[in-house]
Design a protein around this motif. Structure first.
Motif, PDB file in Angstrom:
ATOM      1  N   GLU A   1       0.409   3.724  -5.496  1.00 27.77           N
ATOM      2  CA  GLU A   1      -0.036   2.359  -5.217  1.00 27.77           C
ATOM      3  C   GLU A   1      -0.370   1.572  -6.486  1.00 27.77           C
ATOM      4  O   GLU A   1      -0.148   0.375  -6.583  1.00 27.77           O
TER       5      GLU A   1
ATOM      6  N   GLU B   1       3.535   2.493   3.841  1.00 23.92           N
ATOM      7  CA  GLU B   1       2.113   2.149   3.982  1.00 23.92           C
ATOM      8  C   GLU B   1       1.357   3.163   4.840  1.00 23.92           C
ATOM      9  O   GLU B   1       0.175   3.398   4.633  1.00 23.92           O
TER      10      GLU B   1
ATOM     11  N   ARG C   1       0.863  -1.181   0.000  1.00 25.67           N
ATOM     12  CA  ARG C   1       0.000   0.000   0.000  1.00 25.67           C
ATOM     13  C   ARG C   1       0.893   1.222   0.000  1.00 25.67           C
ATOM     14  O   ARG C   1       1.948   1.225   0.645  1.00 25.67           O
TER      15      ARG C   1
END
Ligand code: PMV
Length: 317
Positions: free
Chosen positions: A314, A229, A174
């Motif tokens: 992403e 992330e 992510r």
């Protein structure tokens, strides 16, 4: 029948090259500013089974039957035909071109393989799923690299940022907040297989020191994953610097790479390191978006053969 085209991006390794060969995690992202392209054109006037491979970048123009089994493009084509159970494909010409510099840590071999596999499978009416493409490309990577970790074929097949551990299924990363990299090419080509085999000899001679270096790189990759992330990419800079230092201790940097890394830092990069096999090839610098042009200019004025600015997102870039 219209020609079938497929493309595949380049890639850079953000953290964990070399250590990834020894089971530690690594992070890699696609780079769509450079890419490999494969075009398959039907040749209805030629007898079935007649496959011609053209790769002008490496001066190759040959029929499949004339190429040895360890020739990577021929092996790619044979791998696809075997996977699809096809022995006499319709006659065609496969043309491969690439803007990814060869032997420079940007994944040119894997990108060429993957573009070619996708175009050929689509031409034969049986597109292959990503997992098969990545597995088949890994087999061809062995011809280029000897003992690859599998990170290149994975990140290039899926064309998204990945957290990669050898032998494990793909873990998509992510990306909490996009961030900008400048990629600087030393212009020195350096085959990955050589750097990897030299690291192996050193590791065999001094396993405990090398295992400690790999452990340190692995823990940087884990921390970096968290920062990416949770949307705190600015904290990656110091880890890039530390990872570069560890790669120097591993013996895979070079004066040209160190010079570009220093130049990027002096021009306000938040951190910089070599990327890929090392000894030559490319380095990467983390930058504030507004500083990207200035860092790219600094790299060029310190001898970079070229500089690419890319944004990590992403969904790939
Ligand atoms: O293809 P390159 O130069 O980015 O090298 C791949 C990274 C290594 O960790 C050095 C080798 C591997 O197979 O993972």
């Amino acid at each position: 029948m219209p020609a079938i085209t497929a493309v595949a991006p380049g890639k850079v390794i953000l953290f964990g090259e070399h250590a990834v060969v020894y089971g530690r995690p690594a992070i890699a992202v696609p780079v769509s500013q450079v890419r490999a392209r494969a075009v398959v054109t039907a040749e209805p006037r030629r007898p079935s089974g007649a496959l011609r491979i053209q790769a002008p970048d490496v001066d190759l123009d040959a029929t499949l039957d004339d190429l040895p089994s360890d020739q990577p493009l021929a092996s790619t084509v044979r791998g696809v035909l075997a996977a699809l159970g096809i022995t006499r494909p319709p006659a065609c010409t496969l043309r491969i071109t690439s803007t990814i510099p060869v032997a420079s840590g940007l994944g040119s071999g894997a990108a060429v393989t993957i573009a070619l596999m996708r175009a050929l499978a689509a031409f034969l009416g049986q597109p292959l799923p990503d997992e098969r493409i990545s597995d088949l490309a890994y087999e061809v990577e062995k011809l280029y690299h000897g003992m690859p970790s599998g990170i290149d074929n994975t990140v290039i097949t899926y064309a998204v940022p990945v957290f990669f551990i050898r032998g494990q299924p793909i873990q998509r990363l992510r990306v909490g907040a996009p961030f900008t990299l400048v990629i600087g090419d030393t212009g020195v080509s350096s085959p990955t297989a050589l750097a990897v085999s030299e690291v192996r000899s050193q590791w065999q001679a001094n396993p405990s020191a090398y295992e400690s270096l790999f452990d340190a790189m692995g823990s940087i990759a884990r921390s970096a994953r968290q920062a990416i992330e949770t949307g705190q990419p600015q904290s990656l800079g110091p880890w890039m610097d530390e990872n570069h230092d560890l790669l120097r201790q591993l013996g895979v940097s070079s004066p040209e790479l160190d010079r570009l890394v220093e130049a990027a830092r002096a021009a306000s990069a938040l951190g910089a390191k070599l990327s890929g096999g090392g000894r030559g090839g490319n380095m990467i610098a983390l930058v504030e978006p507004l500083a990207a042009q200035a860092v790219a200019a600094a790299l060029l004025s310190h001898g970079a053969a070229r500089a690419i600015i890319t944004t990590v997102k992403e969904s790939g870039n």
